[in-house]
Design an enzyme around this catalytic site. Sequence first.
Site, PDB file in Angstrom:
ATOM      1  N   ARG A   1      24.862 -13.345  39.879  1.00 20.61           N
ATOM      2  CA  ARG A   1      23.497 -12.989  39.518  1.00 20.61           C
ATOM      3  C   ARG A   1      22.508 -13.691  40.444  1.00 20.61           C
ATOM      4  NH1 ARG A   1      19.907  -9.294  37.924  1.00 20.61           N
ATOM      5  NH2 ARG A   1      18.411 -10.023  36.353  1.00 20.61           N
TER       6      ARG A   1
ATOM      7  N   CYS B   1      18.786  -5.302  20.664  1.00 21.87           N
ATOM      8  CA  CYS B   1      17.761  -5.680  19.686  1.00 21.87           C
ATOM      9  C   CYS B   1      17.931  -4.997  18.330  1.00 21.87           C
ATOM     10  CB  CYS B   1      16.361  -5.363  20.242  1.00 21.87           C
ATOM     11  SG  CYS B   1      15.801  -6.536  21.492  1.00 21.87           S
TER      12      CYS B   1
ATOM     13  N   THR C   1      15.955 -14.061  20.447  1.00 17.71           N
ATOM     14  CA  THR C   1      15.813 -13.655  19.048  1.00 17.71           C
ATOM     15  C   THR C   1      16.704 -14.505  18.160  1.00 17.71           C
ATOM     16  OG1 THR C   1      15.335 -11.387  19.701  1.00 17.71           O
ATOM     17  CG2 THR C   1      16.035 -11.737  17.426  1.00 17.71           C
TER      18      THR C   1
ATOM     19  N   ASP D   1      20.560 -19.608  36.081  1.00 20.62           N
ATOM     20  CA  ASP D   1      21.555 -18.777  35.400  1.00 20.62           C
ATOM     21  C   ASP D   1      22.938 -19.308  35.771  1.00 20.62           C
ATOM     22  OD1 ASP D   1      21.328 -15.701  34.062  1.00 20.62           O
ATOM     23  OD2 ASP D   1      23.312 -16.290  34.782  1.00 20.62           O
TER      24      ASP D   1
ATOM     25  N   THR E   1      21.371 -13.681  22.386  1.00 24.03           N
ATOM     26  CA  THR E   1      21.763 -14.080  21.027  1.00 24.03           C
ATOM     27  C   THR E   1      22.459 -12.898  20.369  1.00 24.03           C
ATOM     28  OG1 THR E   1      19.479 -13.564  20.370  1.00 24.03           O
ATOM     29  CG2 THR E   1      20.056 -15.890  20.623  1.00 24.03           C
TER      30      THR E   1
ATOM     31  N   ARG F   1      24.812  -2.904  26.796  1.00 25.63           N
ATOM     32  CA  ARG F   1      25.056  -3.842  25.703  1.00 25.63           C
ATOM     33  C   ARG F   1      24.996  -3.133  24.345  1.00 25.63           C
ATOM     34  NH1 ARG F   1      20.561  -8.233  26.795  1.00 25.63           N
ATOM     35  NH2 ARG F   1      19.457  -6.307  27.344  1.00 25.63           N
TER      36      ARG F   1
END
Length: 426
Positions: free
Chosen positions: A41, A262, A122, A36, A87, A333
Amino acid sequence: MEFDLDDLRIGVIGLGYVGLPLAVEFGKQYPTVGFDVKKERIAELEAGEDSTLETSPEELAEASKLSFTTDAKALTDCNFYVVTVPTPIGDSNRPLLTPLRMASQTLGDILKKGDIVVYESTVYPGATEEFCVPFLEEGSGLRMNEDFFVGYSPERINPGDKEHRLPTILKVTSGSSPAAADFIDSVYASIITAGTHKASSIKVAEAAKVIENTQRDVNIALVNELAMIFERVGIDTEEVLEAAGTKWNFLPFRPGLVGGHCIGVDPYYLTYKAQQLGYHPQMILAGRRINDNMPLYVASRVVKLMLQKGIHPLGARILVLGLAFKENCPDVRNTKVTDIVAELQGYGSQVEIHDPWVSEQEVRDEYGMDLVTQPQAGEYDAIILAVAHREFSEMSEEALRGFGKPGAILYDIKYVLPPAASDDRL
C-alpha cells in the site's frame, strides 16, 4: 494546556478508503505522516497511485506536506494522531477490535505529553474511552486529560462517490475535555468546507455514527420485505414505491443487497453494546436478518425462474455481472454477491463472475473466487445483473441478453433495465 494550529504535526494511522483522503487533505496544509502496515500500500501511494480510486494522482501530488511510512517510529514527531483502521465483525457478528487495539498499542509506545489522539473508526458508544484509552495509557505511562487527550470524529466516506467528498461532508467532532473538543473541532474545520458539528461528548459522537447506518439498514430491510411480499402478490415493487413516493414525506429507499464496510456492519456494534447492558435489540436485529437473507432470496428466485422455463439448475451456467458491494467502486468488503454465488453453486450451477472494477487478486485472496475477464456470448442459462457499474448500466437489454442462450433468464437486482426488459427484479 494550550493547543496551537501553527504547531500541528499530524499522523494518520491506516490508509484505506477513510484514512487516505483524510491524510491528503491534511497534507495540503500541515506536515502529515500517513502510516499503514501494508508495504504494498505504501509503495503504490509513493508511486502516486491509489488502488481504492478515492484519490487521484493529481490530488496525491497536491498534498505536498504528506509522506508515507510503514515505520511507526516515523510518527514520533507528530502531536495529533488520527486512527482510521477497519472495525469489522467476526463470524458470530461480534465486533473485531483487533485493529483498534493494535493501533492504540502502537500509539501508546510513542505518545508524548500534550498529544491528541482522535479515532474515526466506527465503534460502539463508549469504545474510545473504555477500550482504546487503556492501551494508550498502559503503553505511554500517561493519563488521559492530564497528559494527553482523545477525541472521536466519525468517518463519513462514501466509497466511489465523487460528489460527496471529505471536504464537502459535514464532520461531527468531539473531545475528552472542553479545550480538546474545541481544538479538535478547529483542526477539522480547517479542512472541511461543509463545516463541523461539535458533539457534547465522545459517546454521543460514537452513537451518532453507528445509528446513521443502522437507520438506513432498517429502512432497506423494510423495502426488502415489501419486495418479497409484492412478488407473492404479483405486482412490481418499483411501481408501488413510485406511487407511494408521490407523497411528500415518503422515504425513497429501494430494495437490494446490503453489503460493504458500513451499513451491513455498524448495526452489530450497537446491538453488541446493548446486549452487554442487558437489552436485547429486536427491530435492528430483525432488519439485519432480512438483509442478510436477501442473497438467498435472489438465488431462489433465479432458480425458480429457470425451472419455470425448463432450465435445470444442475450444471447450468450462470453469469453474475458485478461483485463489488456498490457500483463504480472496487470495494469488495462484505459484498453480498458472493452469497448469491455460493447459494447457486449449492444448486449445482456453474457460476462465472465478471467485474471490471475489482482486483482479481483481492477477490481470489478474500473469497477464493476467480473472475472471468470477458464473458462468452450465447453461453449462459441465466444472467444476473448484480451491480450497476456504468459498464453494465449503459448496456441495452439486447446486449445483456446476448450473453445468454435462447430463453436464458435475465434477473435485474439493481433496477437498471425497464420493468419489461428483464425476467424479474427485486
